[in-house]
Scaffold this active site. Structure first.
Site, mmCIF file in Angstrom:
data_model
loop_
_atom_site.group_PDB
_atom_site.id
_atom_site.type_symbol
_atom_site.label_atom_id
_atom_site.label_comp_id
_atom_site.label_asym_id
_atom_site.label_seq_id
_atom_site.Cartn_x
_atom_site.Cartn_y
_atom_site.Cartn_z
ATOM 1 N N TYR A 166 39.345 19.735 3.677
ATOM 2 C CA TYR A 166 39.794 19.822 2.279
ATOM 3 C C TYR A 166 38.751 20.525 1.425
ATOM 4 O O TYR A 166 37.562 20.240 1.527
ATOM 5 C CB TYR A 166 40.034 18.424 1.716
ATOM 6 C CG TYR A 166 41.100 17.657 2.438
ATOM 7 C CD1 TYR A 166 42.427 18.083 2.403
ATOM 8 C CD2 TYR A 166 40.789 16.510 3.152
ATOM 9 C CE1 TYR A 166 43.419 17.378 3.062
ATOM 10 C CE2 TYR A 166 41.768 15.794 3.816
ATOM 11 C CZ TYR A 166 43.081 16.230 3.772
ATOM 12 O OH TYR A 166 44.049 15.535 4.425
ATOM 13 N N LYS A 216 26.906 -13.115 5.001
ATOM 14 C CA LYS A 216 27.996 -12.808 4.062
ATOM 15 C C LYS A 216 28.578 -11.417 4.340
ATOM 16 O O LYS A 216 27.980 -10.631 5.090
ATOM 17 C CB LYS A 216 27.469 -12.880 2.637
ATOM 18 C CG LYS A 216 26.444 -11.804 2.310
ATOM 19 C CD LYS A 216 25.741 -12.079 1.009
ATOM 20 C CE LYS A 216 24.745 -10.973 0.709
ATOM 21 N NZ LYS A 216 23.868 -11.318 -0.423
#
Ligand SMILES: *Cc1c(COP(=O)(O)O)cnc(C)c1O
Length: 367
Positions: free
Chosen positions: A261, A37
């Site tokens: 940042y 999955k």
């Protein structure tokens, strides 16, 4: 520059094969229903699916969406595929046509399967999904005996398997008792239940009483392990993938220069740094800045500043040591610091997130 710098994922066929063998040993030779999955836990459904399909120890593959089941068939997977999720009747017909096994758990299942059987003029193979305590999917164990009696009596339905999912907690023994109870009652009524399967990777390592007729792991096949598993048992698995990119900039910081940042990193003295064009949009976690490292050449270098959407910066120290174009590995098996379980630990995340958050758009190549 010797190649493209864009991040990519190497899928390691040999490691995958070794993990299949390791899981089969641990399961005492029981067949494996390989869970693929969520894009095969990041390795790529179309890449890992066919690689797993060809191992004799793998009896089938399991997914949670209809789209995944269809994608596996389109990628050439031949073995039985089990859909461990909901499907409406129209989609169910498409799946049956592709030899995908359904996992009924709703009250109307018997009638729906009967209609499908009439349409296809053959019995519909299914795995009965029981809820023994997850309260997620599955027929609740209290109502399961009557529900199974209704299903298992019909010639239109062929029960190939019966399964449940454990909460992977101290409640597992109670769930196993509930599962055994339902199985005993159903068999007393003469119901055929097919192969019983319960154990995920957690059960495989930590609940030997849950191995039943088949095991159903995902994580362990890809070479990572439940966080409770350590030492030699964990070392028996090899990460079967690597998240890589190439260095795109090497520069020297002067004292007072900041990184990325927020300037969470400011150089105290002259320091070399390198920029890697991979970031949280690719699935490398933002929290990697809390102690993760990248392997470049034979050494690992600490992530500093911030992981931005498409870039990560590492500290090289007093010397440049590496150059633009060098391969950098953020997650992989070549050094303990970049093992997916170790990256998860340092980033303060679940190892499942390290694998499953790898962006589906990254190119996968089998090596
Ligand atoms: C995901 C899943 C598995 C596999 O779990 P792992 O922890 O990756 O081994 C097994 N069964 C069900 C129902 C699942 O959803």
């Amino acid at each position: 520059m010797t190649g493209r710098a864009d991040p990519w994922i190497d899928v390691k066929a040999r490691a995958l094969a070794a993990n299949v063998a390791s899981v089969a040993r641990r399961a005492g030779g029981r067949p494996i229903l390989a869970v693929v999955k969520n894009n095969a836990y990041g390795l790529g459904l179309g890449t890992a699916g066919p690689l797993l399909d060809r191992h004799a120890a793998v009896a089938g593959l399991a997914v949670v969406t209809a789209a995944e089941a269809i994608a596996l068939r389109e990628a050439g997977v031949r073995k039985p595929i089990l859909l461990m999720g909901y499907t409406d009747e129209g989609t169910a017909a498409e799946l049956v046509a592709r030899e995908v096994r359904l996992a009924p758990y709703l009250d109307g299942a018997a009638d729906m399967l009967q209609r499908l059987a009439e349409r296809f003029q053959r019995p519909i193979p299914v795995h009965l999904y029981l809820d023994t305590g997850m309260s997620r999917l599955g027929m609740p164990f209290r109502r399961a005996p009557a529900w199974i009696a209704e299903l298992a009596g019909r010639r239109s339905i062929r029960v190939e398997g019966t399964f449940t999912a454990l909460t992977e907690s101290e409640f597992d023994p109670e769930q196993l008792r509930r599962f055994a109870d339902v199985v005993r009652q159903a068999r007393a009524q003469g119901a055929e239940l097919g192969r019983l399967h319960v154990a995920s990777s957690h059960g495989l390592f930590l609940r030997p009483e849950a191995l039943f007729d088949m095991v159903r792991p995902g994580l362990a096949l890809y070479g990572a392990h439940p966080s409770e598993v350590t030492g030699a048992e964990a070392d028996d698995l090899t990460p079967a993938f690597a998240l890589r990119t190439r260095v795109v900039r090497v520069e020297r910081l002067e004292p007072g220069d900041g990184v990325s940042y927020g300037r969470r990193y400011v150089a105290q003295r002259p320091t070399w740094i390198a920029t890697l064009p991979v970031g949280h949009a690719d699935g490398y976690p933002r929290s990697a800045v809390n102690g993760c490292e990248a392997l470049i050449g034979r050494r690992t270098y600490r992530v500093i500043g911030a992981v931005s959407a498409s870039h990560t910066i590492v500290e090289l120290g007093d010397e440049p040591r590496i150059g633009v174009g060098d391969v950098a590995t953020l997650v992989g098996d070549e050094h303990p610091s970049i093992h997916p379980n170790e990256v998860a630990r340092r980033a303060g995340m679940s190892v499942y997130d390290i694998l499953m958050h790898l962006n589906t758009a990254l190119p996968r190549q089998v090596v």
